[in-house]
Motif scaffolding. Structure first.
Motif, PDB file in Angstrom:
ATOM      1  N   ALA A 445       7.156  -0.599   1.666  1.00 17.08           N
ATOM      2  CA  ALA A 445       7.126   0.153   2.917  1.00 17.08           C
ATOM      3  C   ALA A 445       5.814   0.906   3.005  1.00 17.08           C
ATOM      4  CB  ALA A 445       8.316   1.120   2.995  1.00 17.08           C
ATOM      5  N   TYR A 449       1.857  -2.526   6.393  1.00 15.52           N
ATOM      6  CA  TYR A 449       2.555  -3.794   6.581  1.00 15.52           C
ATOM      7  C   TYR A 449       2.857  -4.165   8.025  1.00 15.52           C
ATOM      8  CZ  TYR A 449       3.085  -3.003   1.633  1.00 15.52           C
ATOM      9  OH  TYR A 449       2.814  -2.754   0.317  1.00 15.52           O
ATOM     10  N   ALA A 450       3.122  -3.202   8.879  1.00 14.28           N
ATOM     11  CA  ALA A 450       3.563  -3.544  10.237  1.00 14.28           C
ATOM     12  C   ALA A 450       3.029  -2.582  11.281  1.00 14.28           C
ATOM     13  CB  ALA A 450       5.088  -3.564  10.291  1.00 14.28           C
ATOM     14  N   ARG A 460       9.449  -0.068   9.431  1.00 16.02           N
ATOM     15  CA  ARG A 460       9.259  -0.843   8.206  1.00 16.02           C
ATOM     16  C   ARG A 460      10.089  -0.248   7.059  1.00 16.02           C
ATOM     17  NH1 ARG A 460       9.659  -5.120   6.174  1.00 16.02           N
ATOM     18  NH2 ARG A 460       9.749  -4.721   3.956  1.00 16.02           N
TER      19      ARG A 460
END
Length: 473
Positions: A445, A449-450, A460
């Protein structure tokens, strides 16, 4: 699920706290959840402190309310009554030693057409934008290039420097030439993938599609992000262990083992969430998962500095919510936020009836141009204070407002060394491959990542918790 399950969360930022909260909600009060944080406080790049006798955020100050994750979490924690919206004031762009209206309509700084940036960008680039719909568009479906490269090729370099860079720089601490189209503007990439005939057409379609969405774009919390962090910690039922860096991660018979350096016993857990920057996760995975470690350690990082300034009550500022500085436009600061004019709850008298100081924040540094630290440049914090006030005075003079540097009552300098990952072209594809190949009972996390925004991190973290629960089940 067994009440004896043991979980470790490595990293006490918004991602780690959200993961802890989601896991506590799923596993119940008897689950053993440790949250360890290497620094001296929780929150990561969210930090609320006192400047001029008022609580202000010196990291992220707002979140997108049109994404559901942050809004839903804040509401779930009973904090919905603390959400506030910005005032109607708009930011301006500094270019050519004066302020210009922020281009609108635009898509994250990509203007809808030449009329939007007339007077801001070079005449040659206005002509280039006018003829752009008639020029063939070369775009490889599924590919990724820097958004700055795309806009420079189609609309011209001055559009990048004076509209796109100022907007994206505040979000990513990077210039548009370092950020991928698919990373910053996935909806634009999707339109281009689908065969949009020009950048003008793709941007226009997206702006039109969003025109029917009403309500504010951003929100903030009265009391700052500290309110959310405290609520998460309480609801998660964890007591963070600060100043507890993890030095080793290894598979164990139960799941995973964490090491904490000489003189401290390792601990075994059924599952682990690494809620730390990608490069730190890569360091921890270097021995046990080298195929994942390499792409994580390859993620580049951007640093920045926030200078929070409290001015005497009644100080007059230009009639904007802030100023975004064009690339190469002479000011040392990359942006100013006139917080007391952007957020109504930071203006007016306090509960005792006393006038509040006027709050301003200046931002410095970005990927490729970090601010030196004290070991490299002794006294750098004093230099940043001086430059922030000198630049602010220059902006005031250009708009006919009296200089404000003589009205300072407090200044706070917050460094964010390696604060954000760089979302370079291909970054999301690489991180997607990492997430798909993660080992069992180990979830990832964080902002790597996003997306770097608070809603993206919350989303996330929730998915990381769900992945870990699936593994345990």
């Amino acid at each position: 699920m067994s009440s004896r399950v043991r979980i470790a969360i490595v990293g006490g930022g918004i991602s780690g706290l959200t993961a802890a909260y989601r896991l506590r909600h799923a596993l119940g009060p008897d689950a053993h959840i440790d949250l360890v944080e290497a620094s001296g406080r929780v929150g990561g790049v969210l930090h609320t402190t006192t400047v001029g006798e008022r609580a202000v955020d010196v990291g992220a100050e707002a979140f997108i309310v049109r994404r559901p994750e942050a809004l839903e979490l804040v509401t779930e924690l009973g904090l919905a009554d603390r959400i506030v919206s910005p005032t109607p004031r708009r930011p301006a762009v500094w270019s050519g030693e004066r302020l210009h209206p922020l281009p609108t309509p635009a898509l994250m700084g990509i203007p809808a057409g030449p009329a939007v940036v007339d007077g801001l960008v070079d005449p040659d680039d206005l002509d280039r934008m006018t003829g752009e719909p008639e020029r063939p568009l070369r775009w490889e479906a599924g590919g990724d290039i820097a958004v700055g490269q795309l806009v420079a090729e189609r609309f011209g370099p001055s559009v990048v420097a004076r509209s796109l860079d100022p907007m994206l720089g505040g979000v990513y601490s990077s210039l548009a030439g370092d950020i991928g189209v698919r990373e910053a503007l996935p909806a634009l990439a999707a339109r281009l993938d689908a065969g949009a005939p020009s950048l003008t057409a793709a941007v226009g379609d997206l702006i039109t599609a969003g025109a029917g969405v009403s309500g504010p774009v951003f929100g903030a919390l009265v009391g700052g992000y500290a309110v959310l962090l405290d609520a998460l910690r309480t609801a998660a039922g964890v007591e963070p262990e600060i100043l507890t860096p993890v030095t080793e991660l290894a598979p164990s018979t139960e799941g995973w083992s964490l090491g904490f350096g000489a003189g401290r016993d390792p601990r075994s857990y059924d599952g682990v969430v690494l809620a730390v920057p990608a490069w730190r996760a890569g360091d921890l995975l270097h021995q046990c998962a080298p195929e994942l470690s390499a792409p994580l350690r390859a993620v580049r990082r951007a640093s920045s500095v926030v200078v929070s300034i409290a001015l005497a009550p009644g100080t007059v500022l230009p009639e904007h919510s802030g100023v975004l500085v064009g690339t190469g436009e002479g000011l040392r600061a990359k942006a100013f936020t006139f917080s007391s004019q952007k957020w109504a709850h930071l203006a007016g008298p306090d509960l005792s009836g006393a006038d509040r100081p006027v709050s301003v924040r200046a931002s410095f540094g970005r990927f490729g141009a970090p601010v030196p630290d004290e070991s490299t440049e002794p006294g750098v914090a004093d230099r940043l204070r001086r430059e922030a006030l000198e630049d602010l005075d220059e902006v005031c003079r250009a708009t006919g407002v009296a200089p404000v540097s003589s009205r300072v009552v407090d200044v706070y300098v917050q460094r964010w060394d390696d604060g954000l990952p760089v979302y370079a072209p291909g970054h999301l594809a690489a991180m997607s491959q990492v997430l798909a190949a993660r080992p069992s009972r180990l979830a990832l996390a964080g902002s790597s990542y996003a997306g770097v925004g608070v809603p993206a991190c919350i989303g996330r973290a929730g998915r990381a918790a769900a992945e870990l629960l699936d593994d345990l089940a």
